[in-house]
Design a protein around this motif. Structure first.
Motif, mmCIF file in Angstrom:
data_model
loop_
_atom_site.group_PDB
_atom_site.id
_atom_site.type_symbol
_atom_site.label_atom_id
_atom_site.label_comp_id
_atom_site.label_asym_id
_atom_site.label_seq_id
_atom_site.Cartn_x
_atom_site.Cartn_y
_atom_site.Cartn_z
ATOM 1 N N ALA A 42 35.209 41.595 46.028
ATOM 2 C CA ALA A 42 35.495 43.015 45.755
ATOM 3 C C ALA A 42 36.961 43.191 45.374
ATOM 4 O O ALA A 42 37.288 43.947 44.459
ATOM 5 N N VAL A 43 37.837 42.480 46.076
ATOM 6 C CA VAL A 43 39.275 42.562 45.762
ATOM 7 C C VAL A 43 39.534 41.979 44.378
ATOM 8 O O VAL A 43 40.280 42.560 43.579
ATOM 9 N N ALA A 44 38.924 40.836 44.071
ATOM 10 C CA ALA A 44 39.136 40.190 42.769
ATOM 11 C C ALA A 44 38.659 41.059 41.611
ATOM 12 O O ALA A 44 39.255 41.052 40.532
ATOM 13 N N ARG A 45 37.583 41.830 41.826
ATOM 14 C CA ARG A 45 37.048 42.701 40.772
ATOM 15 C C ARG A 45 37.879 43.963 40.573
ATOM 16 O O ARG A 45 37.796 44.616 39.541
ATOM 17 N N CYS A 46 38.666 44.320 41.563
ATOM 18 C CA CYS A 46 39.368 45.605 41.532
ATOM 19 C C CYS A 46 40.549 45.554 40.573
ATOM 20 O O CYS A 46 41.400 44.673 40.664
ATOM 21 N N ARG A 47 40.616 46.506 39.675
ATOM 22 C CA ARG A 47 41.725 46.597 38.721
ATOM 23 C C ARG A 47 42.653 47.763 39.050
ATOM 24 O O ARG A 47 43.660 47.969 38.392
#
Length: 195
Positions: A42-47
């Motif tokens: 979820a963190v990696a996907r967050c922009r």
């Protein structure tokens, strides 16, 4: 034609099974919440630049687990997970990190007051008494929040900041009141009846 159809069915079955395995890898088996891997993803996907994480540690859980047993403790964790799930929506993810420690990821933390309001709402929700195996039990949660300052999110730094805030919350709350502990004598009598 039949061979081609057979390959298509086999491929679809393999694809569904692969999707099932991917879900299992990202799901806590006891509670059905996401796990640490789901949080990392979820963190990696967050922009977005302003994100937050709430870190929760249950207060009063160990005495319940010790007094009523692990099956009862597991049922409490499942109920806490259900209550956390009620606060999820798009951009918000509840996960179980380990034991009685949970996290709540917020990818749209544009307003610090909203993060604090959510923290209080979750604390109230968890503190509501629950009935498990005929016992009325109460746990509460010490909750720490960490919000990014506009730079890209680093999960380890966010969790470390939230962890410090959680322990400050735990110390503040324990200074104000002692948590109720289940009556062990009543539990022993109950176990004797059940055994």
């Amino acid at each position: 034609m039949i061979v081609t159809l057979g390959f298509a069915i086999a491929a679809a079955g393999a694809s569904a099974y692969a999707a099932h395995l991917r879900r299992r890898l990202r799901t806590d088996q006891l509670t059905g919440l996401g796990n640490r891997l789901a949080l990392h993803e979820a963190v990696a996907r967050c922009r977005r630049r302003r994100v937050a994480v709430l870190l929760l540690d249950l207060d009063g859980f160990k005495p319940i687990n010790d007094t009523f047993g692990h099956r009862c403790g597991d049922a409490v964790l499942v109920e806490v997970a259900r209550r956390l799930r009620a606060h999820q929506r798009c951009g918000r993810l509840a996960v179980r990190l380990s034991g009685d420690e949970f996290a709540f990821w917020i990818s749209d933390a544009t307003d610090d007051r909203e993060v604090e309001r959510l923290r209080r709402d979750i604390a109230r929700s968890i503190a509501t008494p629950m009935t498990v195996e005929g016992q009325v039990l109460r746990v509460s949660a010490s909750i720490g929040a960490a919000v990014t300052d506009g730079r890209p999110a680093r999960l380890d730094a966010l969790l470390e900041t939230a962890d410090k805030a959680m322990y400050r919350d735990k110390a503040r709350r324990s200074a104000h009141h002692r948590l109720p502990v289940p009556d062990a004598r009543r539990s022993v009598r109950r176990r004797e009846v059940v055994a």
